[in-house]
Scaffold this active site. Structure first.
Site, PDB file in Angstrom:
ATOM      1  N   SER A 126     -11.204 -16.958   9.800  1.00  0.00           N
ATOM      2  CA  SER A 126     -12.603 -17.726   9.941  1.00  0.00           C
ATOM      3  C   SER A 126     -12.365 -18.751   8.841  1.00  0.00           C
ATOM      4  O   SER A 126     -11.507 -18.726   7.930  1.00  0.00           O
ATOM      5  CB  SER A 126     -13.825 -16.984   9.669  1.00  0.00           C
ATOM      6  OG  SER A 126     -15.118 -18.069   9.469  1.00  0.00           O
TER       7      SER A 126
ATOM      8  N   TYR B  58     -19.115 -11.204   4.577  1.00  0.00           N
ATOM      9  CA  TYR B  58     -18.377 -11.803   5.763  1.00  0.00           C
ATOM     10  C   TYR B  58     -17.308 -12.490   5.232  1.00  0.00           C
ATOM     11  O   TYR B  58     -16.109 -12.627   5.669  1.00  0.00           O
ATOM     12  CB  TYR B  58     -19.117 -12.849   6.467  1.00  0.00           C
ATOM     13  CG  TYR B  58     -18.689 -13.376   7.741  1.00  0.00           C
ATOM     14  CD1 TYR B  58     -18.464 -12.429   8.994  1.00  0.00           C
ATOM     15  CD2 TYR B  58     -18.204 -14.582   7.900  1.00  0.00           C
ATOM     16  CE1 TYR B  58     -17.854 -13.018  10.004  1.00  0.00           C
ATOM     17  CE2 TYR B  58     -17.610 -15.052   9.103  1.00  0.00           C
ATOM     18  CZ  TYR B  58     -17.651 -14.035  10.100  1.00  0.00           C
ATOM     19  OH  TYR B  58     -16.729 -14.871  11.224  1.00  0.00           O
TER      20      TYR B  58
END
Ligand SMILES: NC(=O)c1ccc[n+]([C@@H]2O[C@H](COP(=O)([O-])OP(=O)(O)OC[C@H]3O[C@@H](n4cnc5c(N)ncnc54)[C@H](O)[C@@H]3O)[C@@H](O)[C@H]2O)c1
Length: 264
Positions: free
Chosen positions: A141, A154
């Site tokens: 990401s 995350y």
């Protein structure tokens, strides 16, 4: 001839979003595809992939479960005959400021996103070595490259995935296995939808869209197209890279100065 003709790919998170889009694009380019997910696919992309691929296989497995992953990878390899490509797209969102974050939530996010990528790689790498080489693509990401408020678990998991890709590239380069990380910006998928369903997030949505220099969110197929390139022999000299596919989200900041200078 498709760009992936003759190749066989295992894709985790294949029931939805980016994983399903990868399966579809890979099948369109001639690859045999094996999907692995916690749940049955409902999205059209996997169903289209299964229709188009020369061979396809789907297994239910939790990427946190070492034994289940081992069985699923062995079944995929048997169903497709060999394995050349692995896409680790299974993932979950989650996090929060650390003093408010339940350790169980930390474990859930890190276990799926980071340990899952390790376990799938652990079981799939021997098949790639046996095939004489291949390509592993970890879906990380932009949040593995830089921080995002409240991201904690995350972002830590995705930062770990980027470094896992680089280390695997070092370990397996001489064996003909290329390993890269893809770093998407905000992509319109069910995971993304869940984030913006949180209370108050709707108002923030437009600001996040504007932080992408192209002025919009991305689509799963735009990530799948980069994965397709990395899976193909066109990427024969690309390994150990963490490549943004983010509409310019990580390019830098925009405050309107260029407009003051005359940009129309
Ligand atoms: N959508 C975004 O904005 C975005 C941005 C950057 C990175 N990513 C990453 O892309 C990947 C795919 O996300 P998406 O947006 O397509 O989400 P998605 O929710 O549409 O798909 C994720 C899939 O992973 C599966 N999954 C979750 N936990 C699992 C487990 N324990 N075992 C097996 N499968 C499991 C889900 O069932 C689902 O089908 C994730 O790793 C995510 O972190 C997404």
């Amino acid at each position: 001839m498709g760009r992936l003709a003759g190749k066989a790919a295992l894709i985790t998170g294949a029931a939805s979003g980016i994983g399903a889009a990868c399966a579809r694009r890979f099948a369109e380019e001639g690859a045999a595809v094996a999907g692995l997910d916690l749940r049955e696919p409902s999205a059209g992309d996997w169903l289209e992939a299964a229709k188009r691929a020369p061979r396809s296989h789907f297994a239910l497995a939790d990427v946190r479960d070492d034994a289940a992953v081992g069985r699923a990878v062995a079944d995929a390899r048997a169903a497709l005959g060999h394995l050349d490509v692995v896409v680790n797209a299974a993932g979950v969102a989650g996090g929060g400021p650390v003093h408010l974050l339940d350790p169980a939530e930390w474990d859930r996010v890190v276990d799926v996103n980071l340990k899952g990528a390790f376990l799938v790689s652990r079981h799939a790498i021997p098949a790639l070595l046996e095939a004489g080489g291949g390509s592993v693509i970890h879906v990380a990401s932009v949040e593995g490259l830089e921080g995002f408020e409240g991201g904690s678990a995350y972002n830590a998991s995705k930062g770990g995935v980027v470094l896992l890709a680089r280390n695997m590239a070092i370990d397996y380069g001489r064996k003909g296995v290329r390993v890269n990380a893809i770093c998407p910006g905000f992509i319109e998928t069910p995971l993304f939808g869940g984030v913006f369903e949180q209370p108050g997030m709707e108002a923030i949505r437009a600001r996040i869209a504007a932080a992408h220099q192209l002025g919009r969110f991305g689509q799963p197929v735009e990530v799948a197209n980069l994965a397709l390139f990395l899976a193909s022999d066109e990427a024969s000299f690309v390994t150990g890279a963490a490549i943004p596919v983010d509409g310019g989200y990580t390019a830098g900041h925009r405050f309107g100065v260029a407009e003051l200078m005359g940009l129309g």
